[in-house]
Scaffold this motif. Structure first.
Motif, PDB file in Angstrom:
ATOM      1  N   VAL A 200       0.837  -1.204   0.000  1.00  0.00           N
ATOM      2  CA  VAL A 200       0.000   0.000   0.000  1.00  0.00           C
ATOM      3  C   VAL A 200       0.875   1.258   0.000  1.00  0.00           C
ATOM      4  CG1 VAL A 200      -1.595   1.372   1.395  1.00  0.00           C
ATOM      5  CG2 VAL A 200      -2.019  -1.069   1.049  1.00  0.00           C
ATOM      6  N   GLN A 201       1.898   1.264   0.841  1.00  0.00           N
ATOM      7  CA  GLN A 201       2.787   2.426   0.888  1.00  0.00           C
ATOM      8  C   GLN A 201       3.483   2.643  -0.447  1.00  0.00           C
ATOM      9  OE1 GLN A 201       3.155   4.656   3.225  1.00  0.00           O
ATOM     10  NE2 GLN A 201       1.926   3.708   4.819  1.00  0.00           N
ATOM     11  N   GLY A 202       3.928   1.552  -1.070  1.00  0.00           N
ATOM     12  CA  GLY A 202       4.600   1.665  -2.362  1.00  0.00           C
ATOM     13  C   GLY A 202       3.684   2.201  -3.448  1.00  0.00           C
ATOM     14  N   VAL A 203       2.466   1.673  -3.501  1.00  0.00           N
ATOM     15  CA  VAL A 203       1.502   2.131  -4.503  1.00  0.00           C
ATOM     16  C   VAL A 203       1.147   3.597  -4.284  1.00  0.00           C
ATOM     17  CG1 VAL A 203      -0.890   1.882  -5.277  1.00  0.00           C
ATOM     18  CG2 VAL A 203       0.529  -0.147  -4.989  1.00  0.00           C
ATOM     19  N   GLN A 204       0.917   3.979  -3.026  1.00  0.00           N
ATOM     20  CA  GLN A 204       0.531   5.361  -2.734  1.00  0.00           C
ATOM     21  C   GLN A 204       1.651   6.331  -3.092  1.00  0.00           C
ATOM     22  OE1 GLN A 204      -2.706   6.306  -1.339  1.00  0.00           O
ATOM     23  NE2 GLN A 204      -1.880   8.110  -2.356  1.00  0.00           N
TER      24      GLN A 204
END
Length: 221
Positions: A200-204
């Motif tokens: 999630v952090q990477g995508v965001q």
């Protein structure tokens, strides 16, 4: 954790990435044109078709209102007809795509409606056709909002893909259920949660960066 468990988690992570990637691709293929039509087909707009707009809008709202776990079960016959199975990687991509396409359509509609109406009128005054206005005015101006919207949708889809493990959908959710819950292996559950957080952090972060890159109103360094 044993090497065998680590291998299972690694494989499940790959499956989850495939689920999310393929679903967001097909969801965008379906949702992008639908969202553009919804944003431009009300009475007096570029592609005015208010009755069709109302029907499609109702269908989109209906699909969005169904909880994902219920949607998976409700469309099992359709999923089996389409891909031959309702479980595993193929079986979960179908409901994921159906679930995400209406969200993308509404995101596209919202982003396009935020474009300054003066730009549309200016393009019309120069004799641009509706499709030229959509392609050269609406879409480019709405692109930063679209990127941020797709980022948010992808983050939600990661959660949906984990939820699919409850019904044998494979991926990280399946590992969390089979090992973390049923076999009471909290270290596996913790590893799955950590991987999902990192995804999630990477995508965001990637989505925020991409949105800044395509935003012509923000001065690039």
């Amino acid at each position: 954790m044993s090497p065998e468990i680590l291998k299972v988690i690694w494989s499940a992570t790959g499956d989850s990435l495939i689920m999310v990637g393929v679903s967001i691709l097909f969801g965008t293929i379906l949702g992008l044109p639908l969202g553009i039509f919804l944003a431009t087909s009300r009475r007096g707009e570029l592609l005015a078709a208010p009755k069709v707009n109302a029907v499609l809008g109702a269908i989109v709202n209906a699909v969005r209102s169904v909880p994902f776990i219920i949607l998976i079960v409700a469309i099992i016959p359709f999923t089996r007809l389409l891909v031959g199975s309702s479980i595993g990687l193929k079986g979960v991509i179908v409901p994921l795509t159906i679930a995400v396409a209406p969200f993308i359509a509404r995101i596209v509609e919202s982003a396009i409606r935020e474009v300054d109406a003066g730009l549309i009128e200016a393009a019309r005054s120069f004799g641009a056709t509706p499709f030229q206005i959509i392609r050269k005015v609406l879409f480019p101006e709405a692109l930063p909002g679209l990127v941020l919207g797709l980022t948010l949708t992808t983050v939600s889809l990661i959660g949906y893909s984990a939820m699919a493990g409850v019904v044998g959908g494979g991926g990280l959710g399946d590992v969390a259920i089979r090992y973390g819950y049923q076999r009471f292996m909290p270290e596996v559950m913790g590893a799955v949660v950590l991987i999902l957080i990192l995804l999630v952090q990477g995508v965001q972060s990637a989505g925020d960066l991409a949105a800044r890159k395509v935003n012509k109103r923000v001065r690039q360094d």
